[in-house]
Structures are given as structure tokens and as C-alpha cells.
Design a protein around this motif. Structure first.
Motif, short mmCIF file in Angstrom:
data_model
loop_
_atom_site.label_atom_id
_atom_site.label_comp_id
_atom_site.label_asym_id
_atom_site.label_seq_id
_atom_site.Cartn_x
_atom_site.Cartn_y
_atom_site.Cartn_z
N ALA A 522 35.04 45.95 47.13
CA ALA A 522 35.09 45.55 45.72
C ALA A 522 35.40 46.76 44.84
N LYS A 523 35.48 46.51 43.53
CA LYS A 523 35.83 47.59 42.60
C LYS A 523 34.79 48.70 42.59
N ASP A 524 33.52 48.37 42.88
CA ASP A 524 32.46 49.39 42.86
C ASP A 524 32.72 50.45 43.92
N GLN A 525 33.13 50.03 45.12
CA GLN A 525 33.42 50.99 46.18
C GLN A 525 34.61 51.88 45.81
N TYR A 526 35.63 51.27 45.22
CA TYR A 526 36.80 52.05 44.81
C TYR A 526 36.42 53.04 43.70
N ALA A 527 35.61 52.61 42.74
CA ALA A 527 35.19 53.50 41.66
C ALA A 527 34.40 54.69 42.20
N CYS A 528 33.54 54.43 43.20
CA CYS A 528 32.74 55.50 43.81
C CYS A 528 33.64 56.50 44.54
N MET A 529 34.64 55.98 45.23
CA MET A 529 35.56 56.87 45.96
C MET A 529 36.42 57.67 44.99
N VAL A 530 36.85 57.06 43.91
CA VAL A 530 37.62 57.77 42.88
C VAL A 530 36.78 58.88 42.28
N ASP A 531 35.49 58.60 42.05
CA ASP A 531 34.59 59.62 41.50
C ASP A 531 34.44 60.79 42.46
N MET A 544 46.48 57.94 42.92
CA MET A 544 47.30 57.21 43.90
C MET A 544 46.50 56.09 44.54
N LEU A 545 45.22 56.35 44.82
CA LEU A 545 44.36 55.33 45.43
C LEU A 545 44.24 54.11 44.51
N ILE A 546 44.04 54.34 43.22
CA ILE A 546 43.91 53.22 42.27
C ILE A 546 45.20 52.43 42.19
N ASN A 547 46.32 53.15 42.09
CA ASN A 547 47.62 52.47 41.96
C ASN A 547 47.98 51.70 43.23
N LYS A 548 47.68 52.30 44.38
CA LYS A 548 48.01 51.65 45.65
C LYS A 548 47.19 50.38 45.86
N ILE A 551 44.36 48.22 41.31
CA ILE A 551 43.09 47.92 40.66
C ILE A 551 43.28 47.89 39.15
N SER A 552 42.91 46.80 38.54
CA SER A 552 42.98 46.68 37.08
C SER A 552 41.57 46.57 36.52
N ASP A 553 40.75 47.56 36.85
CA ASP A 553 39.35 47.57 36.43
C ASP A 553 39.12 48.77 35.52
N VAL A 580 43.59 52.50 30.33
CA VAL A 580 42.32 51.94 29.85
C VAL A 580 42.54 51.08 28.61
N ILE A 581 43.33 51.61 27.65
CA ILE A 581 43.59 50.88 26.41
C ILE A 581 44.34 49.58 26.70
N GLY A 582 45.24 49.62 27.72
CA GLY A 582 45.96 48.41 28.11
C GLY A 582 45.04 47.34 28.65
N LEU A 583 43.94 47.76 29.29
CA LEU A 583 42.98 46.80 29.86
C LEU A 583 41.94 46.37 28.84
N THR A 584 41.35 47.35 28.15
CA THR A 584 40.31 47.08 27.15
C THR A 584 40.51 48.01 25.97
N PRO A 585 41.24 47.56 24.95
CA PRO A 585 41.56 48.43 23.81
C PRO A 585 40.31 48.98 23.10
N GLU A 586 39.22 48.21 23.11
CA GLU A 586 38.03 48.62 22.36
C GLU A 586 36.95 49.21 23.25
N ASP A 587 37.36 49.90 24.32
CA ASP A 587 36.39 50.53 25.22
C ASP A 587 35.90 51.85 24.60
N GLY A 588 34.70 51.81 24.04
CA GLY A 588 34.16 52.98 23.34
C GLY A 588 33.94 54.18 24.24
N GLY A 589 33.48 53.94 25.48
CA GLY A 589 33.20 55.03 26.39
C GLY A 589 34.41 55.90 26.67
#
Length: 758
Positions: A522-531, A544-548, A551-553, A580-589
Motif C-alpha cells: 500500500a501507499k504507507d509502505q511506499y512512503a516509508c521506503m521513499v523516506d 524514480m520509485l514513486i513515478n515507476k 503513486i498519486s498519494d 503535490v499542488i496537482g493532487l491537493t492544492p490546499e495541502d498546508g504541510g
């Protein structure tokens, strides 16, 4: 019109069906022919209808001459009826008093007089109503010819007592014994198949019900079929059966609604409910309760309030089921006030409603109120169960309230719930989130049998506290224990590598997870690996991992943006920010991260522009806050906040600590001040970070000088505070455990468990 049969005796044993072709207008004749095939192919007994005659029943022909004469006289003279009526009356009285001994005496007496076989249905019913399935089964098995009522009673009773396998065995014996199942048989046995997950056998029984003309014409059987297919997860089949049933009732609709709800199709449940109400069918409390849960899952508060009104209108607002569902619905919709209002209207809350309101408060971040409600519950003499205690432990872990959590642990032990796997997992999670991995491991080692839930909790506890090697040791033990990792396990193992900077091990685990055919990452595992890759400086590999993986998270992309912030890669950060803006324009973080990146590189014009954009979008940066639990009181501190009533004493202690750490070589690191100030003001700004204020207060206030200082922070600890805490732990000779938004830091004697990698 005659039937056109295609090899009418051909039987397919795989599916348990006969292949017969018939004219569309001859369904009734076809069903008759099917029934004939059933009887002939399986050599079933021919059912003989009883005829009114003085001839002795066949089972009496082997009896003694005296008994034969008695029954012959009884049949002709009517005394048999009187005797049976007397026996029946006595058996009914025994059912009322639940006297097994007296029923056995009546059975013995009837056996001596030769009435035993005639009374079999009543004896079986009596034993079953007294809860003695074994006695009933013995009577049932001793009789050569049993009525359909006895068969149905035995099958239904076995299922009620959790003996579904035996119920199915009885069902399979019926036809060979010359008894065809009826609608009551099928309505019971379908539940047995669903209890055991026997999809193929359930379909076969469905086929038999169709052959006997009970498939869709009988709403009783139809409801049981819908329920069975729903429990199998075959919602398409459940819907097909439902659509074919004529004269649907609330039971059938409720079975379909519950099925959709249990399989996460809450929208479909609502649609079925609307169809039901349009047809003028009144919902019962189970229908309404399920729909309320669906509204909560969908966050559909408008529909939920309409259902609430309907519950009040129908007078069902006093039932426990409705009350619990209302509490759950409002909690899931984030309306804590409405949930508490419903709860306050209850005259005498029971365990279920107490647990529901406590769990809802914890889910909505109202942990302190949840703990207050738990104390009220205990004062009301309501004994908590495993679900209540698991929720309260989650509240303690969220606030890092170690002492209160230990008291809950004592209550767990008092009620003998330490053997419950969910409570055990909650205890491990609690101690882990309080930074006490030793206690977490003690709970874990106390389990007689380690399961996947407890293993995942312990691995995650080690990982979030920075003990990556210990977490991986447990992970590698799983194969020896016969445990297969799931998504949660893989996430815990990757987090362990992340917290300890184990890049090579993390890459190997991630590769193994992707090759595991039983798990879909799931996206959580990918986010952890990206980190992990990002913090190791492998920014391009992470991108490259995200693009391959396509993932649109937003969380995964924000994780990469955070890595760009750490390594000062402005060019990639801008590229990632566009994603990020393309996915969630109002992402404050993400806007805050980008602003901080510009500030850390001295690009103040970009900082001003970014902050202007945030103001226009009404995005606010979360203020840094820290909490400490000192002598059972929670104290909150914000960066640069002087409003605490003891601030003068706190400031005095803070100045003392700063002077002492400077003697050990501490130099304020102004790189972590992301404001355009002069150097002196930057230094003063660093001194009043929330975590420094929290530590100074604890050292000034606490009377026990040997306890561990525990600090909880809502954001990531800055590098300057990290260095300062290491030196303070050495000066005061006390452990400091700080839990920030990312992980735990265990400071002891000038060192940190993270090895300065975080």
C-alpha cells in the motif's frame, strides 16, 4: 405440455445438480421430475403416507405380545390418545422447570409401555429446550422413523450451540432416511454452511432447495440464502437471489443491507434501504442500526440525522442497539458533542454504550474526556471488557500517560484479560508509545502463544523507538514461528530500517515484500521506503520509485519533499511541490516545508512569497507544542509562550541549564531558526522552544529526581534541541524520552538512541 429431458438421470457429482431441459411454461412439472431423479438416483426411501386404520404401526411388530394387544386396544378404543396427552402434559411441565431428571424418568416409563417412539418429537424438543443437545441426539438416533419437525429441531439446535458440522451431517442424512427438507431445514442449514465457509456445499444446498420448489418462492428461504451468500462475500449472488424473491420482507432487506455493510459497500446498503422504504416496508432496529453505521463510515451526517429522527419516531431510541449505533455514527462523523448528547440522555448506560462513547472520544482525539468517562464507568460499577480497556490504553498511549496506563494494566490483570490478544497488543502499543520498550517486551514475552497481532505490535514498538536491530530480529523469527507477514508487518520492518538508517536491509525487505504474492503493498509502505531513500540522500532513486509505481498519494510526495528540505535540494523540491499542488492544492504541510526550505537556504524573497500564498489560501502553520505529565498533571508548552503561571521559575531553571550545557561545548545552532532575525534574536528564539521549556519545568517541579523525563511534541524535534537534550541528560543524570511527530529519542548520559540519525 410434456417435458423435454436431456438424459434425465445424468447427475454431476461435482456440483450436485441434474441437467434437465424443460419448456419455460412447465416449471412445476420440471421440479417434480427433478425430485423423482433425486429419489431414484440416490435410492432414497419412498415416503409412505399414514392411513387411518387399526393396523399396528410397523415399529410395534417386533414388540411383545402384551404391548401389541395394548396398542391394538388403544388404537381401537381411544386410550392411546389419552395416554399420549398425559405424557405430553408431563413433558411440558418438565420443560417449564428445566428438570432433566424428570424428563429422563418420563422417557424411561414411556419406553417400558412402548410409547417411546411415538413421543420422540416431544422428547427431543424437551431436551433441546433444556439445553441438552447430547440427550436429544441420543433419543433422536435411537428412533428409526423421525418426523420432519424432529429433524429441523435437531439441526437448528446444533447450529445454535456452535455445532454446525454436526448440523450439516444431520441434513445430509435426511433424504437417505426418506425425509425431504422443507423451508425450515434450509433456513437453518444455510447458516451452518456460512458459519463454516463451505461455499461449494452451500451452493449445492441452494440447488436442492430450487429442485424442491423452495428457492425463490419462499421469502423465509430467500432471506437465509441472501444471508449465506453475504457471509461468503458473494454479494452479487446475494443480490441476484434477493431480486428473484417475491414478496420481500424486512428480514431479507436487512440481510442484504448488513451484507453490503460488512464488505465495505456502505453506499449500496443505503441504496437498498431507500428501495425498501419506497416499497413501504418498515425497518426494524437492526436495519436502522446498520444504516447508522453505514452513514458513519460514509461521513454522511445528513442521512444519519434523518435516520436518528426515524428511530425516535418509531420509538426505537431506547434500545441498546440503536443507542450504540447513534453514538458510533456521530463519533465517526466527528460530531463529538452530538455523541455525548445522545449518551447523556441514556438512563442507565450499559457496557456496550460506555465502550462505544469511550472509543468514539479516543478516535476523535478527546483522550482526556475518554479517560474521565472511563473513571465514571468504573464508579457506576460497570465492569470493562477487552474492547473498553483497549480503547482506554490507546488514549493513554496518545497522551504518553505512563502512570495512568500502568493503572489500566493493573485493571487488565485484575479482570484476567491479559490473555486477550487484542488487549495484549494494546498494552504493547501503549508501552511502546510511552518509550518503555522494556515493559512492552515483558508483556510480549508473557504471551503463551505469539500471534501476528502481538508480533506486529512489538516490531512496531521497537521501530518507533529507534531500536531497528531488535525489531528486525523479531521479524526474522517469524518464519520459525510459522507466522506469515502481512502489510502491517512489512510496514513495521521498513520503519525499523528507516529509524536505524539501515538502507541495505530496508531495500532487501522492500524487495521481498513486493515479491510476496500474498501481499499487495500500500501507499504507507511506499512512503516509508521513499523516506528511507530520501534521508540517505538517494533523492533521485526515491523519485524514480514513486513515478515507476505510479503513486498519486500526497503523503508519499510530501515525504520526498521533506527529504529535499533536509538535503537542501531546491530544484527537486520545486518539481515535487508541483506534484503535490496537482493532487491537493490546499495541502498546508507542503507549503510549510517549502517555506522552511527557502528559509534554510536564505532565500527570504521566496519565503515571503510562500507565506503570502498561504495567507491567501488561509493555510496556517501548526504551532510547536510540547506536553509533559508531572505528578499526574498534563502541562502544555508552546514555543515562545510565557503564559505559564510558573514561567519565572521555569525561565530561571532554563537559564541555569543553558549555562551548564555551554560548559560542555553547547553552541546554539541558529540554522534551525527559520525567521529573518539578527543572530542574537535567533539565539534567544532557540532558548524558548517548547521542548526546552517542558524539560526545564519538569526538572523544576518533579519531586522524584530518579524518574525518566517524558516529553511529547506535535512536530519534529529540531537539531538544536536534540543536541541540548543530549547534554542535559548528562548534566542532570536523568533519562529523557522525547516523542515527536516522527519517532522516539531516548537520551541518556549525553547520547541518543537514534545515533543522531533522524
Amino acid at each position: 405440455m410434456g417435458l423435454v429431458l436431456e438424459n434425465p438421470t445424468r447427475f454431476d457429482p461435482t456440483y450436485g445438480v441434474w441437467f434437465i431441459t424443460w419448456d419455460v411454461n412447465s416449471l412445476a412439472l420440471c421440479q417434480k421430475e427433478m425430485q423423482r431423479c433425486l429419489l431414484e438416483n440416490l435410492n432414497w426411501l419412498t415416503i409412505q403416507h399414514a392411513k387411518a386404520s387399526p393396523t399396528l404401526p410397523r415399529f410395534l411388530k417386533s414388540s411383545s405380545c402384551a404391548v401389541k394387544r395394548f396398542f391394538a386396544t388403544s388404537l381401537n378404543g381411544g386410550s392411546l390418545s389419552d395416554s399420549l396427552q398425559l405424557y405430553s402434559s408431563l413433558i411440558q411441565q418438565c420443560i417449564g422447570t428445566k428438570s432433566i431428571t424428570d424428563i429422563a424418568r418420563i422417557q424411561s416409563h414411556a419406553l417400558k409401555r412402548g410409547f417411546h417412539h411415538i413421543l420422540v418429537n416431544k422428547l427431543v424438543d424437551a431436551y433441546l429446550k433444556c439445553g441438552r443437545v447430547g440427550y436429544a441426539r441420543k433419543v433422536f438416533d435411537e428412533v428409526p422413523h423421525r418426523h420432519i419437525v424432529a429433524w429441523n429441531s435437531m439441526i437448528a439446535s446444533h447450529i445454535r450451540n456452535g455445532r454446525s458440522e454436526e448440523a450439516i451431517e444431520l441434513y445430509l442424512r435426511m433424504v437417505p432416511d426418506g425425509v425431504l427438507p422443507d423451508e425450515f431445514t434450509f433456513s437453518s442449514v444455510f447458516k451452518a454452511f456460512s458459519d463454516l465457509g463451505l461455499v461449494r456445499e452451500g451452493r449445492r444446498a441452494h440447488g436442492q432447495s430450487v429442485i424442491l420448489g423452495l428457492g425463490v418462492s419462499n421469502v423465509f428461504v430467500g432471506s437465509a440464502l441472501v444471508d449465506m451468500y453475504a457471509k461468503f462475500g458473494k454479494m452479487r449472488d446475494a443480490r441476484l437471489v434477493s431480486d428473484q424473491v417475491v414478496g420481500k420482507d424486512v428480514v431479507l432487506y436487512t440481510a442484504l443491507i448488513v451484507g453490503y455493510s460488512h464488505h465495505g459497500e456502505d453506499g449500496e446498503s443505503l441504496q437498498v434501504f431507500k428501495n425498501m422504504t419506497r416499497k413501504g416496508i418498515d425497518a426494524n432496529e437492526y436495519t436502522l442500526s446498520t444504516i447508522l453505521v453505514c452513514c458513519g463510515n460514509l461521513k454522511n451526517v445528513d442521512s444519519g440525522k434523518l435516520i436518528h429522527g426515524l428511530i425516535i419516531k418509531t420509538g426505537l431510541d431506547s434500545t441498546v442497539t440503536s443507542q450504540t449505533s447513534l453514538l458510533t455514527m456521530y463519533s465517526k462523523c466527528g460530531l463529538v458533542g452530538d455523541s455525548l448528547m445522545v449518551f447523556q440522555q441514556l438512563n442507565d448506560p450499559n457496557l456496550v454504550t460506555w465502550t462505544s462513547v469511550i472509543a468514539g472520544l479516543v478516535q476523535n482525539g478527546r483522550e482526556e474526556i475518554a479517560l474521565m468517562k472511563f473513571r465514571q464507568m468504573l464508579r457506576s460499577s460497570v465492569t470493562p471488557n477487552s474492547f473498553t480497556l483497549s480503547s482506554v490504553l490507546r488514549a493513554c498511549s496518545s497522551l504518553a500517560m505512563l502512570e495512568q496506563g500502568k493503572q489500566i494494566h493493573a485493571i487488565v490483570m485484575k479482570f484476567g484479560l491479559d490473555v486477550d490478544k487484542y488487549v495484549g497488543a494494546a498494552l504493547i502499543d501503549f508501552y511502546g508509545k510511552c518509550g518503555s520498550t522494556e515493559m512492552a517486551r515483558s508483556v510480549f514475552d508473557g504471551f503463551l502463544e505469539v500471534d501476528l497481532v502481538s508480533m506486529n505490535s512489538m516490531i512496531y514498538g521497537y521501530a518507533q523507538n529507534g531500536f531497528g536491530h531488535e525489531a528486525l530480529q523479531l521479524f526474522n523469527r517469524m518464519k520459525d514461528l510459522g507466522l506469515k507477514p502481512n502489510n502491517v508487518t512489512w510496514l513495521g520492518a521498513l520503519l525499523a530500517c528507516n529509524s536505524a538508517g539501515l538502507l541495505e536491509e530496508g531495500c532487501h525487505i522492500f524487495s521481498s515484500a513486493r515479491n510476496d504474492g500474498n501481499v499487495e503493498l500500500a501507499k504507507d509502505q511506499y512512503a516509508c521506503m521513499v523516506d528511507l531513500l530520501g534521508r540517505a540522500g538517494k533523492l533521485k532513486v526515491a523519485e524514480m520509485l514513486i513515478n515507476k509505481a505510479n503513486i498519486s498519494d500526497v503523503v508519499t510526495w510530501r515525504t520526498l519533499l521533506s527529504a529535499c528540505r533536509i538535503h537542501g535540494d531546491v530544484e527537486m523540491a520545486r518539481r515535487v511541490m508541483k506534484k503535490v499542488i496537482g493532487l491537493t492544492p490546499e495541502d498546508g504541510g507542503s507549503h510549510v516545508l517549502m517555506s522552511n526550505l527557502y528559509a534554510s537556504t536564505g532565500n527570504w524573497s521566496e519565503v515571503i512569497e510562500m507565506k503570502s500564498t498561504m495567507r491567501e489560501m488561509r493555510l496556517k502553520k501548526n504551532r510547536a507544542m510540547s506536553w509533559v505529565d508531572v505528578e499526574r498533571e498534563i502541562h502544555t508548552f508552546m514555543a515562545g509562550d510565557w503564559s505559564h503561571p510558573n514561567f519565572r521559575d521555569i525561565n530561571e531553571k532554563l537559564e541555569e541549564l543553558i549555562e551548564k550545557v555551554k560548559e560542555l561545548g553547547y553552541v546554539p545552532d541558529t540554522r534551525f531558526v527559520l525567521q529573518h532575525l539578527d543572530e542574537e534574536k535567533k539565539i534567544r528564539s532557540l532558548y524558548y522552544h517548547s521542548e526546552k521549556l517542558a524539560v526545564a519545568f519538569t526538572l523544576w517541579r518533579s519531586t522524584n529526581k530518579n524518574t525518566t523525563i517524558r516529553v511529547l511534541k506535535n512536530l519534529r524535534i529540531c537539531g538544536d534541541c536534540h543536541t541540548w537534550m543530549k547534554l542535559v541528560s548528562k548534566i542532570v543524570g536523568r533519562d529523557i524520552i522525547a516523542r515527536d511527530a516522527k519517532r522516539f529519542h531516548h537520551f541518556r548520559n549525553g547520547l541518543c538512541s537514534c545515533g543522531d540519525y533522524w
